[in-house]
Design an enzyme around this catalytic site. Structure first.
Site, PDB file in Angstrom:
ATOM      1  N   HIS A 582     -12.939  44.039  44.697  1.00 23.80           N
ATOM      2  CA  HIS A 582     -12.010  44.546  43.692  1.00 23.80           C
ATOM      3  C   HIS A 582     -12.346  44.034  42.291  1.00 23.80           C
ATOM      4  O   HIS A 582     -12.113  44.731  41.303  1.00 23.80           O
ATOM      5  CB  HIS A 582     -10.573  44.168  44.082  1.00 23.80           C
ATOM      6  N   ARG A 689      -4.705  58.363  42.843  1.00 20.41           N
ATOM      7  CA  ARG A 689      -4.155  57.440  43.845  1.00 20.41           C
ATOM      8  C   ARG A 689      -2.636  57.464  43.724  1.00 20.41           C
ATOM      9  O   ARG A 689      -2.052  56.722  42.941  1.00 20.41           O
ATOM     10  CB  ARG A 689      -4.708  56.033  43.618  1.00 20.41           C
ATOM     11  N   ARG A 725      -4.708  62.244  46.431  1.00 20.92           N
ATOM     12  CA  ARG A 725      -4.722  61.610  47.750  1.00 20.92           C
ATOM     13  C   ARG A 725      -3.294  61.276  48.133  1.00 20.92           C
ATOM     14  O   ARG A 725      -2.566  60.656  47.354  1.00 20.92           O
ATOM     15  CB  ARG A 725      -5.571  60.338  47.707  1.00 20.92           C
ATOM     16  N   GLU A 818     -13.748  58.549  55.085  1.00 17.41           N
ATOM     17  CA  GLU A 818     -13.798  57.091  54.945  1.00 17.41           C
ATOM     18  C   GLU A 818     -14.131  56.407  56.252  1.00 17.41           C
ATOM     19  O   GLU A 818     -14.604  55.277  56.273  1.00 17.41           O
ATOM     20  CB  GLU A 818     -12.430  56.561  54.476  1.00 17.41           C
ATOM     21  N   ASN A 841     -16.348  53.342  49.298  1.00 20.43           N
ATOM     22  CA  ASN A 841     -15.980  51.924  49.432  1.00 20.43           C
ATOM     23  C   ASN A 841     -15.589  51.604  50.875  1.00 20.43           C
ATOM     24  O   ASN A 841     -16.115  50.680  51.499  1.00 20.43           O
ATOM     25  CB  ASN A 841     -14.827  51.578  48.498  1.00 20.43           C
ATOM     26  N   ASP A 842     -14.619  52.360  51.411  1.00 22.94           N
ATOM     27  CA  ASP A 842     -14.184  52.120  52.787  1.00 22.94           C
ATOM     28  C   ASP A 842     -15.245  52.571  53.787  1.00 22.94           C
ATOM     29  O   ASP A 842     -15.468  51.914  54.807  1.00 22.94           O
ATOM     30  CB  ASP A 842     -12.869  52.849  53.066  1.00 22.94           C
ATOM     31  N   ARG A 852     -15.230  44.054  52.465  1.00 21.62           N
ATOM     32  CA  ARG A 852     -15.761  43.971  51.101  1.00 21.62           C
ATOM     33  C   ARG A 852     -15.261  42.751  50.348  1.00 21.62           C
ATOM     34  O   ARG A 852     -15.788  42.409  49.292  1.00 21.62           O
ATOM     35  CB  ARG A 852     -15.426  45.240  50.321  1.00 21.62           C
ATOM     36  N   CYS A 889     -15.780  60.130  45.695  1.00 19.22           N
ATOM     37  CA  CYS A 889     -14.812  59.486  44.799  1.00 19.22           C
ATOM     38  C   CYS A 889     -14.906  57.962  44.862  1.00 19.22           C
ATOM     39  O   CYS A 889     -14.136  57.275  44.205  1.00 19.22           O
ATOM     40  CB  CYS A 889     -13.389  59.938  45.121  1.00 19.22           C
TER      41      CYS A 889
END
Length: 955
Positions: A582, A689, A725, A818, A841-842, A852, A889
């Site tokens: 993050h 988001r 989303r 994801e 990311n996921d 992560r 994304c």
């Protein structure tokens, strides 16, 4: 630990006196080959020091330390004397548990035995036993230990009714490992029972692994439809083992202490439940005896307690048990108190203060044993004697002008002196004699810290840093923190120790709520605590330089990055972390060049050494040569020129040299930023988001609230598409008003579409709000964390029902890719979903099985790994076969090295942070589609992410 077997038991023994009984015990140990004959003298010598009688007819003879040389192997012999033996202290003994121990194993046996001594009828059972099995069953069948400690307290929950508190308490028991999910489900269907004094109770016996009692309290006591609410207890019932918990709860209510729980810290709540009333005199003392409270010092403590005019109770601060009578030897031994632990004495009525003072003085005097001050460092080393000592070589700083490889975390190149962030070490005394002076010192430090923060706020007016520092200033004024510190000081703690204890307790309470935002608030608490501690200890906190610098740190959290002054910070280098952490994501959003996972060597740098940080290639160079510096400066100039050119063409489409178009959109975490994204050239919002709407309200936002929020984005977009989303929260980022049971691995738990399908009315309201806000404007809705077609269909059924009523003009329904299973099953999903959006990311952490945020492994979590690229390729091929479009994304879309690869794989849309939109468009314009496909094929042939980056750099 020593264990008892059938062969260790001898029944029906007889002896004329205690000496004869000891002689028989010694003979049994000799016969078993455990000791030589001389050990018998050691047994007698030990009794001469003090009696080994425990209670309930049990004695535990063992030799002196000097007699250990006669022990051949550790062992136990149990001798039953049905007719009894009169011991030298006047006690009646029916059972000798005789131990030959080569070290201190007898202490473990002792602690085990003391847990059975208070069971009713145990002496008679042992005296009448007719077979060894009955003796073993009585001695080794330990009662189930009920749990009530700081881990089962859930304080300061942002709840508005007692049902939410009940669920929070049940979830805390699940997190503590006391119950299973079925227990939480059973609690969910209950109405709490009133206990009076603002307290309520829920209970269940389903799915209980360990009997336990949890307590959830609100931020502030309130009244709901049921009445006054101070807290809700949640009981995990198990046979009769939970009865002691109910007795302790009943005792607290009988004393009228329930109303006093409001706002108390965990430590004081536990003291009330342990049997200490609000009116009790209490005192603490560290136990310094080498072997803890074993029989001899315990007996001395009991004798002191019996001399007092007031009844004295004692408990372990580190334990969860109730306060026991200090006049009972078996109860004292049952505490199992070890060296270094803290005893808490309490008494009420006349003579209470003198009684607890006498107990403390006795413990400090050693209770008949020589004691030495506690060296905590040495104690930790003693506890780890079985661990292997590994000599670690000192960390060698980087070699001048030698590039070090790291993980590219945020694009950009920077040159500036290093500022190595090292937290100072605070040294202070734990105890102080003059409480008034310590409170005065703390008061001065609090005022000084307040003045520091106010000055910093004035210097950073209007930004995110100013907001955070203002919160810190508010924390300093928190009366609960000050009162908790004053209480510790009143009990003998120094100002430093009392303050840090208050800070640490409050921070742990915040962290225990398992909420990521609240966890960051815990970090803020510790930041505030260190500021005050620095003033108390005369230690200056690290201050960044006034001139531009590169921040070098072990790792930084999101709140740390948010505080960075972007006018001064040119780059960020962390020893740990990865590209999807993050802090890296936030660094990208702030436009700071960053690399992660550079290793411990960077921490050996000296502040002021010049650094080059290459956030695109993942390089760090310390003390660069003049030639390298000039080359880098030229690159920075070219980059700035490129940024200016990209900004000038930001509103143009992104097309490759041969005319292939790729849409470039922006990721948003708040609809208020939609206008800024459009101004920066975003052709759409590729990821909204929507959880920001839910996190920004104290309860579920209603239909009108959501419509107003989403409409703001549609209005700013001017007809451009919006990809929203649906709510993506769960175990890793729960909503305060939607408690979710604690999960061992929340990333693999109840989150995303899985969570919203458990409350379809929430999903339905959100879908309705999005469709109504859109009207005739283009809307794309996608479900997060979908694993297969079944979950998509379940969400689509709700969508279809709402769309049939609202009839939005231009809407598509898609899936976030994801979960690897979703990518592998893309051919089946593409037949029914309108589009895919890949959350790299996921997808990366699930594909590589690396969290992560993992301190050691996150540096290896690179989304450009060929396995992740292969899943992207499968997804694009499946979508295009059905005429569907695919977006990316995740943060990979912002990576300059990855952009050609994604274009070459056929991705139709890249959604990136608003800052990166112009540069991503410019990067696409530099490519031909043929070149991009060649680079994608090259990347797919590589075995590792590092190899991919090397190959692309060489290309």
């Amino acid at each position: 630990m020593l264990t008892l077997t059938r062969e260790d038991v001898r029944l029906g023994c007889r002896a004329a006196d205690w000496r004869a009984a000891l002689a028989q015990a010694a003979e049994e140990l000799v016969r078993a080959g455990r000791v030589s004959a001389e050990y018998g003298e050691g047994l007698l010598a030990r009794e001469a020091q003090s009696s080994t009688y425990l209670g309930n007819g049990i004695a535990i003879p063992h030799g002196t330390p000097e007699s250990r040389c006669y022990v051949r192997s550790t062992g136990v012999r149990v001798l039953q004397f049905p007719e009894g033996v009169k011991w030298h202290d006047g006690s009646q003994v029916n059972l000798l548990v005789t131990i030959a121990a080569q070290s201190d194993e007898h202490l473990d046996i002792l602690r085990q035995l003391t847990r059975v001594l208070d069971r009713e009828g145990v002496a008679e059972t042992l005296a009448r036993a007719t077979n060894p099995e009955d003796v073993l069953a009585t001695l080794t069948h330990l009662p189930v230990s009920a749990k009530l400690d700081a881990e089962t307290l859930c304080l300061g929950v942002p709840a508005r009714d007692h049902l939410e508190l009940a669920m929070a308490a049940a979830s805390r028991l699940r997190h503590a490992g006391c119950v299973e999910s079925s227990f939480v489900a059973a609690i969910a269907g209950q109405q709490p029972l009133p206990l009076g004094q603002g307290l309520w109770l829920v209970f269940a016996a389903t799915g209980v692994k360990t009997p336990a009692l949890a307590l959830a309290t609100p931020e502030k006591r309130f009244q709901d439809a049921a009445g006054d609410v101070v807290g809700v207890f949640c009981l995990a019932a198990h046979g009769d083992a939970h009865r002691v918990l109910l007795e302790r709860l009943d005792g607290m209510l009988a004393r009228g202490d329930g109303n006093t729980l409001d706002g108390l810290p965990a430590e004081q709540i536990l003291s009330r439940l342990a049997g200490e009333s609000a009116r009790a005199e209490t005192a603490r003392v560290r136990l310094l005896n080498p072997h803890g409270l074993h029989a001899r010092p315990a007996r001395e403590l009991v004798l002191v307690a019996r001399q007092q005019t007031a009844q004295v109770y004692v408990r372990l601060l580190e334990g969860s048990g109730e306060a026991v009578s200090a006049s009972s030897l078996t109860r004292i031994l049952g505490l199992g108190a070890r060296r270094g632990q803290t005893l808490v004495f309490s008494a009420e009525g006349e003579g209470a203060a003198q009684a607890v003072a006498a107990m403390v003085e006795a413990v400090r005097g050693g209770l008949g044993e020589p004691v030495t001050p506690l060296d905590e460092r040495r104690e930790r080393e003693r506890e780890e004697v079985t661990a292997r000592v590994v000599e670690t070589a000192p960390v060698v700083p980087p070699v001048a002008d030698e590039p070090m490889t790291a993980v590219p975390a945020a694009p950009g190149v920077a040159i500036a002196p290093a500022y190595v962030l090292r937290l100072p070490e605070f040294r202070y005394a734990e105890r102080a004699e003059d409480a008034a002076r310590e409170r005065e010192r703390l008061g001065r430090a609090l005022v000084g810290a307040q003045q520091q923060l106010e000055a910093l706020v004035q210097r950073t007016v209007g930004g995110e840093v100013s907001k955070i520092l203002s919160i810190h200033a508010e924390m300093l004024q928190d009366p609960d923190l000050r009162d908790a510190a004053h209480e510790s000081i009143g009990e003998g703690a120094s100002a430093e120790a009392g303050w840090w204890r208050a800070i640490d307790t409050a921070a742990r309470a915040q962290e225990s709520l398992a909420d990521r935002l609240l966890a960051e608030r815990a970090a803020d608490l510790r930041d505030v605590g260190r500021r005050v501690l620095g003033l108390l200890c005369g230690v200056e906190m690290p201050t960044p330089p006034e001139q531009p610098y590169v921040l070098v740190a072990d790792d930084v959290g999101p709140s740390d990055v948010a505080r960075l002054d972007t006018a001064k910070v040119r780059g960020l280098v962390t020893a740990r972390g990865g590209a999807t952490s993050h802090s890296a994501i936030l660094a990208r959003a702030l436009g700071i060049a960053a690399v992660a996972g550079a290793g411990e060597r960077v921490l050996a740098l000296t502040s002021g050494v010049e650094l080059i940080v290459d956030g695109e290639l993942g390089r760090v160079v310390a003390a660069p040569s003049p030639v390298r510096r000039q080359r880098t400066e030229k690159r920075i100039e070219e980059q700035e020129a490129r940024q200016r050119a990209a900004h000038g063409r930001r509103h143009e489409e992104a097309r490759t040299l041969d005319g292939h178009r790729v849409e470039v959109a922006a990721n948003l975490g708040n609809t208020a930023h939609a206008a800024d994204a459009v101004e920066r050239g975003a052709e759409a919002i590729g990821l909204l988001r929507t959880e920001f709407v839910f996190m920004g309200h104290p309860q579920l936002p209603d239909l009108e609230t959501q419509i107003a929020e989403y409409r703001e984005a549609f209005d700013a977009l001017g007809g451009r598409p919006l990809v929203a989303r649906t709510l993506d929260v769960g175990g890793d980022k729960p909503l305060p008003y939607w408690p979710v049971g604690q999960e061992d691995n929340p990333f693999l738990g109840l989150r995303g579409i899985r969570l919203t399908l458990t409350r379809p009315e929430v999903l339905e309201t959100q879908l309705r709000a999005l469709l109504m806000a859109a009207g005739t404007r283009p809307l794309r809705i996608m479900f997060p964390m979908v694993k297969d077609i079944e979950e998509f269909r379940a969400g689509k059924a709700i969508f279809d029902r709402v769309q049939a009523e609202v009839k939005a003009a231009d809407v598509q329904l898609g899936v976030m890719i994801e979960v690897p299973s979703c990518a592998l099953l893309a051919p089946t999903l593409a037949k029914e979903a309108d589009f895919f959006s890949i959350g790299t990311n996921d997808l990366t952490q699930y594909t590589l099985a690396i969290d992560r945020g993992h301190p050691q492994l996150s540096a290896q979590s690179d989304a450009i790994h060929p396995a992740v690229l292969r899943l992207i390729q499968l997804t694009v091929e499946a979508a295009h076969a059905e005429g569907r479009w695919v977006g990316v994304c995740g943060e990979l879309g912002s990576d300059p090295q990855a952009v050609p690869v994604l274009v070459g794989l056929g991705v139709d849309e890249l959604s990136v942070s608003s800052r990166r939109v112009p540069l991503v468009k410019a990067r696409i314009r530099e490519l031909s589609l043929a070149q991009a496909r060649e680079m994608a094929a090259l990347a797919l042939r590589q075995p590792t992410s590092a190899a991919v980056r090397e190959a692309l750099e060489a290309f």
